[in-house]
Design a protein around this motif. Structure first.
Motif, PDB file in Angstrom:
ATOM      1  N   ALA A 126       0.787  -1.108  -0.033  1.00 14.51           N
ATOM      2  CA  ALA A 126       0.110  -0.088  -0.005  1.00 14.51           C
ATOM      3  C   ALA A 126       0.693   1.413   0.041  1.00 14.51           C
ATOM      4  O   ALA A 126       1.893   1.106   0.571  1.00 14.51           O
ATOM      5  CB  ALA A 126      -0.968  -0.026   1.276  1.00 14.51           C
ATOM      6  N   PRO A 127       0.279   2.400  -0.603  1.00 14.59           N
ATOM      7  CA  PRO A 127       0.908   3.757  -0.510  1.00 14.59           C
ATOM      8  C   PRO A 127       1.350   3.939   0.934  1.00 14.59           C
ATOM      9  O   PRO A 127       0.395   3.678   2.030  1.00 14.59           O
ATOM     10  CB  PRO A 127       0.238   4.572  -1.273  1.00 14.59           C
ATOM     11  CG  PRO A 127      -1.011   4.194  -1.240  1.00 14.59           C
ATOM     12  CD  PRO A 127      -0.968   2.364  -1.316  1.00 14.59           C
ATOM     13  N   LEU A 128       2.130   5.088   1.372  1.00 17.57           N
ATOM     14  CA  LEU A 128       2.389   5.578   2.721  1.00 17.57           C
ATOM     15  C   LEU A 128       1.055   5.801   3.238  1.00 17.57           C
ATOM     16  O   LEU A 128       0.695   5.475   4.322  1.00 17.57           O
ATOM     17  CB  LEU A 128       3.119   6.617   2.679  1.00 17.57           C
ATOM     18  CG  LEU A 128       3.517   7.408   3.783  1.00 17.57           C
ATOM     19  CD1 LEU A 128       4.283   6.534   4.760  1.00 17.57           C
ATOM     20  CD2 LEU A 128       4.278   8.706   3.554  1.00 17.57           C
ATOM     21  N   VAL A 129       0.171   6.689   2.869  1.00  9.14           N
ATOM     22  CA  VAL A 129      -1.177   7.170   3.602  1.00  9.14           C
ATOM     23  C   VAL A 129      -1.963   5.793   3.841  1.00  9.14           C
ATOM     24  O   VAL A 129      -2.589   6.146   4.914  1.00  9.14           O
ATOM     25  CB  VAL A 129      -1.891   7.947   2.477  1.00  9.14           C
ATOM     26  CG1 VAL A 129      -2.368   7.133   1.182  1.00  9.14           C
ATOM     27  CG2 VAL A 129      -2.974   8.771   3.375  1.00  9.14           C
ATOM     28  N   ASP A 130      -1.906   4.954   3.105  1.00 11.00           N
ATOM     29  CA  ASP A 130      -2.829   3.676   3.320  1.00 11.00           C
ATOM     30  C   ASP A 130      -2.106   2.567   4.355  1.00 11.00           C
ATOM     31  O   ASP A 130      -2.438   1.517   4.937  1.00 11.00           O
ATOM     32  CB  ASP A 130      -3.421   3.076   2.328  1.00 11.00           C
ATOM     33  CG  ASP A 130      -4.354   4.270   1.525  1.00 11.00           C
ATOM     34  OD1 ASP A 130      -4.792   5.001   2.134  1.00 11.00           O
ATOM     35  OD2 ASP A 130      -4.252   4.067   0.293  1.00 11.00           O
ATOM     36  N   ALA A 131      -0.725   2.804   4.380  1.00  8.61           N
ATOM     37  CA  ALA A 131       0.069   1.624   4.932  1.00  8.61           C
ATOM     38  C   ALA A 131      -0.382   1.543   6.386  1.00  8.61           C
ATOM     39  O   ALA A 131      -0.766   2.439   7.150  1.00  8.61           O
ATOM     40  CB  ALA A 131       1.350   1.935   4.788  1.00  8.61           C
ATOM     41  N   SER A 132      -0.078   0.145   7.139  1.00 14.52           N
ATOM     42  CA  SER A 132      -0.638   0.107   8.636  1.00 14.52           C
ATOM     43  C   SER A 132       0.516  -0.233   9.446  1.00 14.52           C
ATOM     44  O   SER A 132       1.246  -1.007   9.443  1.00 14.52           O
ATOM     45  CB  SER A 132      -1.665  -1.009   8.552  1.00 14.52           C
ATOM     46  OG  SER A 132      -2.023  -1.663   9.808  1.00 14.52           O
TER      47      SER A 132
END
Length: 230
Positions: A28-34
């Motif tokens: 996932a891209p940074l904004v969606d990474a967990s």
């Protein structure tokens, strides 16, 4: 840049955290990474994560710095091969780097990076050509900072300014930044080309970059005598 406690960890634990970062930032891209997924894969408590990093962005850009190829040295090598011709050097550089970025082992990470890049992230991941200490660049030591400055100055010294319409080094920096934006946008367009397809048309990616490069190099406006002859 990680906190000092991260560098006190065993090499095995550092590598485990970086492996977990690669897995999640490739998903996932940074904004969606967990962060929750990263600490689960790394096998560390959530509290420990914040002892090592300020936030997931801190880990993200440290991971990028740890796995990226040395762009500045590669640009210098390309400029050396082009005998100081700026546009030829960038063409050589792009041809060599784009195949690894689009098809190499880190292609999934690069895809999320380039497809979600904004102005701030561009400055964090692109080479830095300013002689001042750049706030977006983290160096492990003063020695590394000095090496960066010397390598950057070598880049400038190699460019044949007699072939360019630039009055000084400040104008050259603007031109180089335009070229680097072109490199990054062409990579992003290469990933967009993949939508609904099984593979890239690498020739199309290279053709697109060369077209834009030639427009910037020679201009997109026809000479007056050519327009009158039609």
């Amino acid at each position: 840049m990680p906190k000092e406690t991260f560098f006190h960890l065993t090499r095995e634990k550092q590598q485990r955290i970086m492996k977990a970062a690669k897995k999640e930032f490739s998903r996932a891209p940074l904004v969606d990474a967990s962060i929750a997924q990263i600490i689960k894969d790394a096998g560390i408590p959530r509290g420990s994560f914040y002892q090592y990093f300020e936030d997931k962005e801190d880990l993200y850009f440290y991971y990028f710095q740890s796995m990226r190829r040395n762009t500045q040295h590669e640009l210098n090598n390309a400029m050396r091969e082009a005998k100081g011709q700026l546009f030829d050097g960038f063409e050589i550089y792009f041809i060599k780097m784009v195949k690894e970025v689009l098809q190499g082992e880190n292609a999934a990470f690069y895809k999320n990076l380039f497809m979600n890049m904004d102005y701030r992230s561009f400055h964090k991941v692109s080479p830095h050509f300013d002689k001042r200490n750049h706030p977006h660049v983290a160096f492990h030591s003063e020695e590394a900072r000095q090496e960066h400055k010397e390598t950057m100055q070598e880049f400038y010294n190699m460019i044949d300014l007699t072939t360019l319409k630039v009055a000084n080094e400040d104008e050259l920096k603007i031109l180089v930044k335009m070229l680097m934006h072109m490199v990054f946008s062409s990579v992003a367009e290469g990933y967009r080309q993949l939508v609904g397809k099984d593979d890239f048309d690498m020739e199309e990616v290279l053709k697109d970059f060369t077209l834009k490069l030639n427009w910037l190099k020679s201009g997109a406006t026809k000479p007056k005598d050519e327009k009158l002859s039609r």
